[in-house]
Scaffold this motif. Sequence first.
Motif, PDB file in Angstrom:
ATOM      1  N   LYS A 127       0.844  -1.190   0.000  1.00  0.00           N
ATOM      2  CA  LYS A 127       0.000   0.000   0.000  1.00  0.00           C
ATOM      3  C   LYS A 127       0.887   1.250   0.000  1.00  0.00           C
ATOM      4  CE  LYS A 127      -3.604  -2.221   2.775  1.00  0.00           C
ATOM      5  NZ  LYS A 127      -2.904  -3.500   2.989  1.00  0.00           N
ATOM      6  N   PRO A 128       0.459   2.317  -0.674  1.00  0.00           N
ATOM      7  CA  PRO A 128       1.244   3.560  -0.612  1.00  0.00           C
ATOM      8  C   PRO A 128       1.367   4.057   0.823  1.00  0.00           C
ATOM      9  CG  PRO A 128      -0.923   3.939  -1.592  1.00  0.00           C
ATOM     10  CD  PRO A 128      -0.756   2.465  -1.481  1.00  0.00           C
ATOM     11  N   GLU A 129       2.502   4.639   1.139  1.00  0.00           N
ATOM     12  CA  GLU A 129       2.786   5.050   2.518  1.00  0.00           C
ATOM     13  C   GLU A 129       1.720   5.983   3.083  1.00  0.00           C
ATOM     14  OE1 GLU A 129       6.449   7.131   5.050  1.00  0.00           O
ATOM     15  OE2 GLU A 129       6.728   6.587   2.940  1.00  0.00           O
ATOM     16  N   LEU A 130       1.194   6.852   2.239  1.00  0.00           N
ATOM     17  CA  LEU A 130       0.197   7.824   2.686  1.00  0.00           C
ATOM     18  C   LEU A 130      -1.081   7.157   3.182  1.00  0.00           C
ATOM     19  CD1 LEU A 130      -0.524  10.865   2.878  1.00  0.00           C
ATOM     20  CD2 LEU A 130      -1.418  10.696   0.544  1.00  0.00           C
ATOM     21  N   LEU A 131      -1.383   5.953   2.666  1.00  0.00           N
ATOM     22  CA  LEU A 131      -2.650   5.290   2.975  1.00  0.00           C
ATOM     23  C   LEU A 131      -2.477   4.072   3.873  1.00  0.00           C
ATOM     24  CD1 LEU A 131      -4.316   5.508  -0.556  1.00  0.00           C
ATOM     25  CD2 LEU A 131      -4.771   6.937   1.441  1.00  0.00           C
ATOM     26  N   GLN A 132      -1.323   3.908   4.454  1.00  0.00           N
ATOM     27  CA  GLN A 132      -1.125   2.807   5.387  1.00  0.00           C
ATOM     28  C   GLN A 132      -1.746   3.148   6.741  1.00  0.00           C
ATOM     29  OE1 GLN A 132       3.028   1.814   5.502  1.00  0.00           O
ATOM     30  NE2 GLN A 132       3.076   1.104   3.383  1.00  0.00           N
ATOM     31  N   SER A 141     -12.232   0.063  13.666  1.00  0.00           N
ATOM     32  CA  SER A 141     -11.025   0.610  13.050  1.00  0.00           C
ATOM     33  C   SER A 141     -11.163   0.500  11.539  1.00  0.00           C
ATOM     34  CB  SER A 141      -9.786  -0.161  13.522  1.00  0.00           C
ATOM     35  OG  SER A 141      -9.590   0.027  14.914  1.00  0.00           O
ATOM     36  N   LEU A 142     -11.011   1.609  10.855  1.00  0.00           N
ATOM     37  CA  LEU A 142     -11.194   1.663   9.406  1.00  0.00           C
ATOM     38  C   LEU A 142      -9.833   1.715   8.714  1.00  0.00           C
ATOM     39  CD1 LEU A 142     -13.029   2.055   6.910  1.00  0.00           C
ATOM     40  CD2 LEU A 142     -12.900   4.522   7.334  1.00  0.00           C
ATOM     41  N   PRO A 143      -9.467   0.658   7.978  1.00  0.00           N
ATOM     42  CA  PRO A 143      -8.207   0.704   7.228  1.00  0.00           C
ATOM     43  C   PRO A 143      -8.233   1.846   6.210  1.00  0.00           C
ATOM     44  CG  PRO A 143      -9.040  -1.543   7.349  1.00  0.00           C
ATOM     45  CD  PRO A 143     -10.134  -0.652   7.850  1.00  0.00           C
ATOM     46  N   ASN A 144      -7.217   2.668   6.226  1.00  0.00           N
ATOM     47  CA  ASN A 144      -7.198   3.854   5.366  1.00  0.00           C
ATOM     48  C   ASN A 144      -7.263   3.501   3.884  1.00  0.00           C
ATOM     49  OD1 ASN A 144      -6.992   5.478   7.636  1.00  0.00           O
ATOM     50  ND2 ASN A 144      -4.762   5.521   7.597  1.00  0.00           N
ATOM     51  N   TYR A 145      -6.584   2.425   3.507  1.00  0.00           N
ATOM     52  CA  TYR A 145      -6.575   2.104   2.073  1.00  0.00           C
ATOM     53  C   TYR A 145      -7.948   1.652   1.595  1.00  0.00           C
ATOM     54  CZ  TYR A 145      -5.188   0.727  -2.526  1.00  0.00           C
ATOM     55  OH  TYR A 145      -5.091   0.650  -3.901  1.00  0.00           O
ATOM     56  N   ARG A 146      -8.652   0.898   2.418  1.00  0.00           N
ATOM     57  CA  ARG A 146      -9.988   0.452   2.007  1.00  0.00           C
ATOM     58  C   ARG A 146     -10.944   1.643   1.876  1.00  0.00           C
ATOM     59  NH1 ARG A 146     -10.288  -5.061   2.041  1.00  0.00           N
ATOM     60  NH2 ARG A 146      -8.636  -6.129   3.203  1.00  0.00           N
ATOM     61  N   ALA A 147     -10.800   2.613   2.766  1.00  0.00           N
ATOM     62  CA  ALA A 147     -11.613   3.829   2.661  1.00  0.00           C
ATOM     63  C   ALA A 147     -11.294   4.566   1.361  1.00  0.00           C
ATOM     64  CB  ALA A 147     -11.354   4.737   3.860  1.00  0.00           C
ATOM     65  N   TRP A 148     -10.019   4.597   0.981  1.00  0.00           N
ATOM     66  CA  TRP A 148      -9.607   5.241  -0.262  1.00  0.00           C
ATOM     67  C   TRP A 148     -10.196   4.524  -1.480  1.00  0.00           C
ATOM     68  CZ3 TRP A 148      -8.066   8.744  -3.482  1.00  0.00           C
ATOM     69  CH2 TRP A 148      -7.435   8.395  -4.673  1.00  0.00           C
TER      70      TRP A 148
END
Length: 291
Positions: A127-132, A141-148
């Motif tokens: 995953k890109p560092e910004l979305l880890q 807890s919401l994984p940032n990448y899945r939200a993206w």
Amino acid sequence: MQMTLPALLGQLLLGLVNGSFYAILSLGLAIIFGLLNIINFAHGALFMLGALVTWMAMNYFGINYWVMLIAAPLVVGALGILIERLLLRWIYKLDHLYGLLLTLGLAMLIESVSRSIYGSSGLPYDKPELLQGVTDLGFMSLPNYRAWVIAASLAVCFATWFLIEKTRLGAYLRAGTENPRLVEAFGINVPLMITLTYGFGVALAAFAGVLAAPVIQVSPLMGQHLIIVVFAVVVIGGMGSIMGSILTGLALGVIEGLTKVFYSQGSAVVVFVIMVIVLLVRPAGLFGKEK
């Protein structure tokens, strides 16, 4: 079976992520069928190619995820333009079966070449560092990448719907498939417009592939099983219906997620059960037009 609220919401989130992939892939299929009258069985292979091109760019050239989010759809879309110009344009006036068989052959060719080079095992893509990491919402807890993935898919889907349904360009596209001679009389290059439409539909599949690369391991066969479900989504929503594909894809992803919670054995077939019921009640699909 007792299910805690965080676990239920987590499963719903996973269903919404899958639904986002279903929506954007079925949207590309709906565009190609609705405007070009081609059943594009190569869609799953081109989805895979979007992810594979992204993996190759990172590992061979050090090009990051954010660049490939734009570059991979352009590269695969250009390949789609070549496919349309060299192959598909010769079969538009023939039965749907010819387009189905041709694109099925293309899918098998693309997957076979990819498998011979990279094998069938999955290739990891970070995953890109910004979305880890994750965001704590209190109840889960919401994984940032899945939200993206959900946000990016929805943005692209509804932007595409607006382009086709609410703009002059979209009106030209729809008119060009129904009465090309009339549209050409207004100075519009209809063959070029059709070529670019196919390229755009293919680019949507590649965009979904880039989004999927950090979620699903990149594999030459990653689109093979997914595309079967996506075709069911398109049939349920209505062949050629843009909004139907988006809403049905999202809804079926959520339904599939809920089925995993309450009856996990049925999650693999629930979409197809719904398809059978819809076809019995409304053969044109939920949003399709009855002929």
